[in-house]
Design a protein around this motif. Structure first.
Motif, short mmCIF file in Angstrom:
data_model
loop_
_atom_site.label_atom_id
_atom_site.label_comp_id
_atom_site.label_asym_id
_atom_site.label_seq_id
_atom_site.Cartn_x
_atom_site.Cartn_y
_atom_site.Cartn_z
N LYS A 86 0.83 -1.20 0.00
CA LYS A 86 0.00 0.00 0.00
C LYS A 86 0.86 1.24 0.00
O LYS A 86 0.60 2.20 -0.72
CB LYS A 86 -0.91 -0.01 1.23
N SER B 262 3.88 1.59 -1.14
CA SER B 262 4.48 1.75 -2.46
C SER B 262 3.47 2.29 -3.46
O SER B 262 3.77 3.17 -4.26
CB SER B 262 5.03 0.40 -2.94
N TYR B 263 2.27 1.74 -3.39
CA TYR B 263 1.23 2.19 -4.33
C TYR B 263 0.99 3.68 -4.20
O TYR B 263 0.94 4.41 -5.18
CB TYR B 263 -0.06 1.42 -4.05
N TYR B 264 0.88 4.17 -2.96
CA TYR B 264 0.52 5.56 -2.76
C TYR B 264 1.68 6.51 -2.99
O TYR B 264 1.49 7.71 -2.96
CB TYR B 264 -0.10 5.76 -1.37
N ARG B 265 2.89 5.98 -3.20
CA ARG B 265 3.97 6.87 -3.60
C ARG B 265 3.65 7.54 -4.92
O ARG B 265 4.08 8.65 -5.19
CB ARG B 265 5.28 6.08 -3.75
N ASP B 266 2.91 6.87 -5.78
CA ASP B 266 2.62 7.40 -7.11
C ASP B 266 1.69 8.59 -7.05
O ASP B 266 1.98 9.66 -7.53
CB ASP B 266 2.01 6.30 -7.98
N TYR C 38 3.67 -1.05 -6.03
CA TYR C 38 2.92 0.16 -6.33
C TYR C 38 2.60 0.22 -7.83
O TYR C 38 3.23 -0.47 -8.64
CB TYR C 38 3.67 1.41 -5.88
#
Length: 238
Positions: free
Chosen positions: A28, A30-34, A177
């Motif tokens: 999660k 990593s995903y929200y780094r984008d 991510y």
């Protein structure tokens, strides 16, 4: 399913549950780094959002005005893959020496390029309707037949492929991510050839009339296809 996991790892349930929670949290994060963890909602229209970020989009905002597209960016429901100002600066930096070799006037101000040219290439980044990252299909360039992304018509009916890359995490494929990529397709009769595109750095920014996905500059010039842009500018000056 629980018993098979416990038997496989030979660990107590609490430890297994903890490991799964850590993996989930990492994915999660990593995903929200984008998209970024900040509030994605912007209180204003799309043009106002770009104007609120002069360091990144001051030149793009000027191009929108020169293209005669202010009302489009203020009022229509849109998805915009926003190139930052470096796309424009680097394109003109490459263009001017080539204009000199042809004894043509160089580009001293943005207004030296005709509005219809700005409109044509700006519109390649623009799509009708609202699409966030979750609305796009998966793309995997190593398994393009299985995960091909999806083709879309841009605002001026250019064809572009848009897809979401699912990164790996902790050695597990597709668990990491997610990031958007967009690619211009020069010849629709050869839909897999000569893609020219870019990667989204921040996704799902939401002004009042749409969604903005900002692009990172990776050496690609404005309009995806520099040769097309160059030829149009040359033709307009002769």
């Amino acid at each position: 399913m629980k018993n098979s996991i416990l038997n496989y790892f030979n660990l107590p349930f609490v430890i297994v549950a903890g490991l799964l929670l850590v993996l989930s949290s990492c994915a999660k994060d990593s995903y929200y780094r984008d998209g970024g963890k900040a509030n994605p909602i912007f209180d204003g229209n799309m043009l106002e959002f770009l104007q609120s970020k002069p360091k990144e989009f001051d030149t793009i905002a000027q191009v929108i005005k020169l293209a005669g597209m202010e009302e489009v960016f203020k009022n229509e429901e849109l998805t915009f893959f926003a190139p930052n100002d470096k796309f424009i600066r680097q394109t003109i930096r490459r263009l001017n020496p080539e204009l000199r070799t042809l004894y043509l006037d160089t580009i001293k101000t943005l207004a030296d390029i005709k509005p219809e040219i700005w409109r044509k290439y700006l519109s390649r980044y623009l799509f009708k309707g609202k699409n966030k990252l979750a609305d796009y299909s998966q793309i995997d360039f190593d398994l393009i037949n299985t995960f091909p992304g999806q083709n879309y018509f841009s605002y001026n009916n250019a064809v572009l492929n848009i897809g979401v890359i699912y990164e790996s995490a902790n050695g597990v494929k597709y668990l990491g991510y997610r990031r958007l990529v967009i690619n211009h397709i020069p010849d629709i009769s050869k839909p897999r050839d000569n893609w020219q595109g870019g990667t989204v750095s921040s996704s799902d920014i939401q002004p009042s009339n749409g969604v903005v996905h900002t692009l990172v500059w990776e050496g690609r010039l404005f309009g995806f296809d520099y040769n097309d842009f160059y030829q149009d500018v040359i033709f307009s000056k002769r």
